[in-house]
Write a protein that holds these residues in place. Structure first.
Motif, PDB file in Angstrom:
ATOM      1  N   GLY A 191      16.657  60.289 -85.826  1.00  0.00           N
ATOM      2  CA  GLY A 191      15.967  59.125 -85.293  1.00  0.00           C
ATOM      3  C   GLY A 191      15.691  59.173 -83.811  1.00  0.00           C
ATOM      4  N   SER A 192      15.769  60.347 -83.182  1.00  0.00           N
ATOM      5  CA  SER A 192      15.579  60.416 -81.732  1.00  0.00           C
ATOM      6  C   SER A 192      14.146  60.112 -81.320  1.00  0.00           C
ATOM      7  CB  SER A 192      15.975  61.799 -81.219  1.00  0.00           C
ATOM      8  OG  SER A 192      15.159  62.804 -81.792  1.00  0.00           O
ATOM      9  N   THR A 193      13.185  60.200 -82.237  1.00  0.00           N
ATOM     10  CA  THR A 193      11.788  59.939 -81.896  1.00  0.00           C
ATOM     11  C   THR A 193      11.294  58.587 -82.401  1.00  0.00           C
ATOM     12  OG1 THR A 193      11.008  61.032 -83.911  1.00  0.00           O
ATOM     13  CG2 THR A 193      11.287  62.406 -81.962  1.00  0.00           C
ATOM     14  N   ASP A 194      12.136  57.842 -83.100  1.00  0.00           N
ATOM     15  CA  ASP A 194      11.688  56.579 -83.687  1.00  0.00           C
ATOM     16  C   ASP A 194      11.295  55.545 -82.643  1.00  0.00           C
ATOM     17  OD1 ASP A 194      11.686  57.257 -86.277  1.00  0.00           O
ATOM     18  OD2 ASP A 194      13.338  55.976 -86.912  1.00  0.00           O
ATOM     19  N   ARG A 195      11.854  55.631 -81.456  1.00  0.00           N
ATOM     20  CA  ARG A 195      11.495  54.676 -80.409  1.00  0.00           C
ATOM     21  C   ARG A 195      10.129  54.993 -79.804  1.00  0.00           C
ATOM     22  NH1 ARG A 195      15.727  54.465 -75.907  1.00  0.00           N
ATOM     23  NH2 ARG A 195      14.766  52.435 -75.489  1.00  0.00           N
ATOM     24  N   VAL A 196       9.671  56.237 -79.946  1.00  0.00           N
ATOM     25  CA  VAL A 196       8.441  56.682 -79.295  1.00  0.00           C
ATOM     26  C   VAL A 196       7.256  56.698 -80.258  1.00  0.00           C
ATOM     27  CG1 VAL A 196       7.382  58.574 -77.996  1.00  0.00           C
ATOM     28  CG2 VAL A 196       9.808  58.035 -77.683  1.00  0.00           C
ATOM     29  N   VAL A 215       8.225  66.952 -78.713  1.00  0.00           N
ATOM     30  CA  VAL A 215       6.864  66.725 -78.233  1.00  0.00           C
ATOM     31  C   VAL A 215       6.113  66.018 -79.352  1.00  0.00           C
ATOM     32  CG1 VAL A 215       4.786  67.786 -77.319  1.00  0.00           C
ATOM     33  CG2 VAL A 215       7.004  68.811 -76.839  1.00  0.00           C
ATOM     34  N   ILE A 216       5.576  64.812 -79.074  1.00  0.00           N
ATOM     35  CA  ILE A 216       4.960  63.969 -80.107  1.00  0.00           C
ATOM     36  C   ILE A 216       3.501  63.731 -79.758  1.00  0.00           C
ATOM     37  CG2 ILE A 216       5.082  61.774 -81.326  1.00  0.00           C
ATOM     38  CD1 ILE A 216       7.958  61.573 -80.600  1.00  0.00           C
ATOM     39  N   GLU A 233       7.137  68.171 -82.563  1.00  0.00           N
ATOM     40  CA  GLU A 233       7.625  69.546 -82.503  1.00  0.00           C
ATOM     41  C   GLU A 233       8.878  69.568 -81.628  1.00  0.00           C
ATOM     42  OE1 GLU A 233       6.996  72.276 -83.917  1.00  0.00           O
ATOM     43  OE2 GLU A 233       4.977  72.114 -84.779  1.00  0.00           O
ATOM     44  N   THR A 234       9.954  70.151 -82.162  1.00  0.00           N
ATOM     45  CA  THR A 234      11.169  70.294 -81.357  1.00  0.00           C
ATOM     46  C   THR A 234      10.987  71.454 -80.383  1.00  0.00           C
ATOM     47  OG1 THR A 234      12.163  71.784 -82.987  1.00  0.00           O
ATOM     48  CG2 THR A 234      12.621  69.418 -83.209  1.00  0.00           C
ATOM     49  N   ALA A 235      11.579  71.295 -79.200  1.00  0.00           N
ATOM     50  CA  ALA A 235      11.452  72.319 -78.175  1.00  0.00           C
ATOM     51  C   ALA A 235      12.639  72.213 -77.222  1.00  0.00           C
ATOM     52  CB  ALA A 235      10.129  72.171 -77.415  1.00  0.00           C
ATOM     53  N   HIS A 236      12.735  73.191 -76.333  1.00  0.00           N
ATOM     54  CA  HIS A 236      13.825  73.225 -75.354  1.00  0.00           C
ATOM     55  C   HIS A 236      13.266  73.660 -74.013  1.00  0.00           C
ATOM     56  CE1 HIS A 236      15.740  73.710 -79.312  1.00  0.00           C
ATOM     57  NE2 HIS A 236      16.757  73.038 -78.785  1.00  0.00           N
ATOM     58  N   LEU A 237      13.623  72.921 -72.986  1.00  0.00           N
ATOM     59  CA  LEU A 237      13.176  73.260 -71.641  1.00  0.00           C
ATOM     60  C   LEU A 237      13.958  74.476 -71.135  1.00  0.00           C
ATOM     61  CD1 LEU A 237      12.922  69.717 -70.009  1.00  0.00           C
ATOM     62  CD2 LEU A 237      11.141  71.026 -71.152  1.00  0.00           C
ATOM     63  N   ASP A 238      13.268  75.342 -70.464  1.00  0.00           N
ATOM     64  CA  ASP A 238      13.896  76.545 -69.909  1.00  0.00           C
ATOM     65  C   ASP A 238      13.298  76.812 -68.525  1.00  0.00           C
ATOM     66  OD1 ASP A 238      15.372  78.833 -69.602  1.00  0.00           O
ATOM     67  OD2 ASP A 238      13.962  80.094 -70.740  1.00  0.00           O
ATOM     68  N   PRO A 239      14.110  76.577 -67.445  1.00  0.00           N
ATOM     69  CA  PRO A 239      15.527  76.179 -67.431  1.00  0.00           C
ATOM     70  C   PRO A 239      15.697  74.694 -67.735  1.00  0.00           C
ATOM     71  CG  PRO A 239      14.691  76.276 -65.212  1.00  0.00           C
ATOM     72  CD  PRO A 239      13.575  76.774 -66.083  1.00  0.00           C
ATOM     73  N   LYS A 240      16.967  74.256 -67.836  1.00  0.00           N
ATOM     74  CA  LYS A 240      17.239  72.850 -68.091  1.00  0.00           C
ATOM     75  C   LYS A 240      16.638  71.985 -66.982  1.00  0.00           C
ATOM     76  CE  LYS A 240      21.582  73.449 -70.620  1.00  0.00           C
ATOM     77  NZ  LYS A 240      23.027  73.110 -70.661  1.00  0.00           N
ATOM     78  N   GLY A 241      15.953  70.925 -67.417  1.00  0.00           N
ATOM     79  CA  GLY A 241      15.307  70.051 -66.453  1.00  0.00           C
ATOM     80  C   GLY A 241      14.085  70.658 -65.799  1.00  0.00           C
ATOM     81  N   GLY A 242      13.590  71.806 -66.344  1.00  0.00           N
ATOM     82  CA  GLY A 242      12.451  72.486 -65.757  1.00  0.00           C
ATOM     83  C   GLY A 242      11.127  71.968 -66.291  1.00  0.00           C
ATOM     84  N   ARG A 243      10.069  72.704 -65.983  1.00  0.00           N
ATOM     85  CA  ARG A 243       8.710  72.300 -66.371  1.00  0.00           C
ATOM     86  C   ARG A 243       8.111  73.215 -67.419  1.00  0.00           C
ATOM     87  NH1 ARG A 243      11.000  69.208 -63.622  1.00  0.00           N
ATOM     88  NH2 ARG A 243      10.266  68.132 -61.742  1.00  0.00           N
ATOM     89  N   VAL A 260       9.872  63.907 -75.170  1.00  0.00           N
ATOM     90  CA  VAL A 260      10.937  62.940 -75.388  1.00  0.00           C
ATOM     91  C   VAL A 260      12.297  63.606 -75.175  1.00  0.00           C
ATOM     92  CG1 VAL A 260      11.931  61.265 -76.995  1.00  0.00           C
ATOM     93  CG2 VAL A 260       9.479  61.770 -77.068  1.00  0.00           C
ATOM     94  N   ASP A 261      13.126  63.002 -74.363  1.00  0.00           N
ATOM     95  CA  ASP A 261      14.505  63.458 -74.179  1.00  0.00           C
ATOM     96  C   ASP A 261      15.311  63.021 -75.396  1.00  0.00           C
ATOM     97  OD1 ASP A 261      17.069  64.079 -73.369  1.00  0.00           O
ATOM     98  OD2 ASP A 261      17.216  62.427 -71.934  1.00  0.00           O
ATOM     99  N   ASP A 262      15.880  63.984 -76.129  1.00  0.00           N
ATOM    100  CA  ASP A 262      16.632  63.655 -77.340  1.00  0.00           C
ATOM    101  C   ASP A 262      17.916  62.907 -77.032  1.00  0.00           C
ATOM    102  OD1 ASP A 262      14.936  64.560 -79.265  1.00  0.00           O
ATOM    103  OD2 ASP A 262      15.715  66.582 -79.272  1.00  0.00           O
TER     104      ASP A 262
END
Length: 517
Positions: free
Chosen positions: A27-32, A210-211, A226-236, A260-262
């Motif tokens: 449910g991490s995306t239900d708010r968005v 990413v929605i 689509e699930t994804a991961h920032l590399d590095p953390k907090g990066g662009r 969306v931040d999970d």
């Protein structure tokens, strides 16, 4: 003894060892999802061509050409929408497109209806064509007025076939910069679903979703995540292994989609790029700056408050509790597509609750569970707390019980050891006790009606010090001797509380203070 709050802090540290089977919680995306929109932009161009070869003639034409399509999200219930500048402002100039169209139609020459600048073999017509292309100058023979028309399609059921018209309020200086839109229709009652906008893109954020909307939304074509991961953390940027699927997502009208931040289920940016252009995350800090430049404010609405109230019982499978709240959402916003879907599922699984474990929400992800290692560590820590608390208490009670028993057994000996009282009218003071700074011992003069008088520093002239050698407390001594009595006995007093001690006692029977005999 270790303090309890230190042990609890240790438990919290152990709890951080908990590992999840998947970093994207249920449910991490239900708010968005309810606030996700599709954005379509077209350029409406009016061109006025002046032909002065014989008689001046004005040729007026109007054309429409696509500018861009992509995704976006609503940040205010009255219709403020954020997307990427590349979605509403194309790098292709619609004025060039209009010039090519009007020359091909009016002068009957072969010029493609595209956005490229062309040359004609006829020198005269070629000169006129080049003068028609932007920018407009003194010798220009064309007056071109482009107007961008933006249409927003929210995720609603039933779907809006025509969408909502929107005005372009603010654009950025680069394709990835945020663009701010304001609905010209559809937000009058301030009931549009919105997304929770984060404060900043933190350094520790890694797991994201990413929605976006690859098509005009409907019940059959909902937003895609689509699930994804920032590399590095907090990066662009994203991890290299995920860039292929994100390229496909961006190609299918994904530019401008919410990131969306999970961890908090908040929008912390938007995504742009894809293909030959590097994928980039525009942080929420830039989005908030664009909103300030557009003189609008991001805020949630009453529909969002009621809807999010229903999410907790819904995802915890208390469907009977979620049903009336979801019904209230639909009374406020009948076309809320996500609330409709959740309500249908909740009604179908009303009887199935957390105890049965039979109900499973659509697209739900595995929740976090504690590992056996953490459970064992918590049990050992709890046992340590009990031992650290109980053992000192038991030892203290045992010492007090032994001291009290010794005091009761030596009472006859203490009475026998009391010295003969001084003659009538005199009083004695335990000078040793006074020297040690503890409570002084008082001795009544024998006789009638004599009351005890405290022997302090100024009482030396008032009475004589009792006969017998005054026992002084030696270094390290835990008792004070008052002197030898007439019967040869010796009275010992505690330096902690001033009470008499039993013979050969190692602890005071009244306060438990240790005594060195």
């Amino acid at each position: 003894m270790p303090r309890v709050h230190y042990l609890l802090a240790g438990l919290s540290a152990l709890g951080s060892l908990t590992l999840t089977m998947h970093p994207h919680p249920s449910g991490s995306t239900d708010r968005v999802t309810p606030g996700t929109v599709r954005v379509e932009a077209r350029a409406h161009v009016t061109i006025n061509l002046l032909d002065d070869r014989s008689v001046i003639q004005q040729v007026v034409r109007e054309y429409e050409t696509p500018v861009g399509t992509g995704s976006g999200f609503t940040v205010s219930p009255d219709g403020v929408v954020v997307t990427a500048t590349s979605v509403v402002q194309s790098s292709r100039d619609p004025r060039v497109y209009a010039a090519n169209r009007v020359f091909a139609e009016y002068f009957k020459v072969k010029i493609p209806a595209d956005f490229s600048r062309h040359k004609l073999k006829n020198p005269e017509l070629n000169g006129r064509l080049q003068a028609c292309y932007p920018p407009q100058q003194q010798n220009s023979n064309c007056i071109i007025t482009p107007v961008t028309k933006v249409t927003v399609f929210p995720y609603a059921d039933p779907p809006l076939a025509e969408g909502y018209p929107a005005d372009l309020v603010h654009t950025g200086t680069s394709p990835g910069a945020p663009a701010v839109l304001k609905l010209a229709k559809g937000g009058e009652d301030s009931t549009l679903p919105t997304v929770p906008l984060g404060t900043t893109l933190g350094n520790g954020i890694e797991s994201v979703d990413v929605i976006g909307l690859p098509n005009r939304p409907s019940a059959k074509t909902p937003p895609k995540a689509e699930t994804a991961h920032l590399d590095p953390k907090g990066g662009r940027t994203f991890k290299q292994a995920e860039r292929v699927k994100l390229d496909t997502f961006l190609k299918n009208d994904g530019e401008g989609a919410a990131v969306v931040d999970d961890g908090k289920s908040e929008v912390i940016g938007l995504v742009t790029g894809g293909g030959s252009t590097p994928q980039r995350v525009t942080p929420v800090d830039d989005i908030r700056a664009a909103l300030v430049a557009a003189n609008v404010t991001a805020r949630r609405g009453p529909v969002d408050v009621v809807y999010e109230t229903a999410l907790a019982p819904y995802h915890n499978k208390f469907y009977a509790n979620a049903i009336p709240v979801l019904e209230q959402v639909l009374r406020m916003r009948p076309d809320h597509a996500v609330a409709q879907d959740h309500l249908r599922f909740a009604r179908a699984n009303r009887a199935a609750g957390p105890a049965t474990g039979k109900a499973k929400a659509p697209a739900a992800k595995q929740a976090t569970t504690l590992s056996p290692l953490v459970l064992t560590a918590i049990g050992l820590a709890a046992a340590g707390i009990l031992l650290a608390t109980a053992v000192p208490l038991l030892l203290r009670r045992r010492r007090r019980a032994e001291a009290q028993a010794g005091a009761d057994a030596s009472l006859p000996e203490q009475l026998a050891a009391v010295p003969t009282w001084p003659p009538r009218g005199t009083q004695t003071m335990d000078t040793g006790a006074a020297a040690e700074g503890s409570f002084p011992a008082y001795h009544h003069a024998s006789g009638t009606g004599a009351s005890p008088v405290a022997a302090g520093p100024g009482a030396a002239g008032a009475g004589a010090v009792g006969s017998g050698s005054a026992g002084s407390a030696g270094a390290g001594s835990g008792s004070v001797n008052s002197g030898s009595g007439g019967n040869g006995g010796q009275v010992v007093f505690c330096t902690q509380c001033g009470m008499r001690l039993g013979k050969a006692h190692r602890y005071c029977g009244f306060c438990g203070h240790p005594v060195d005999q």
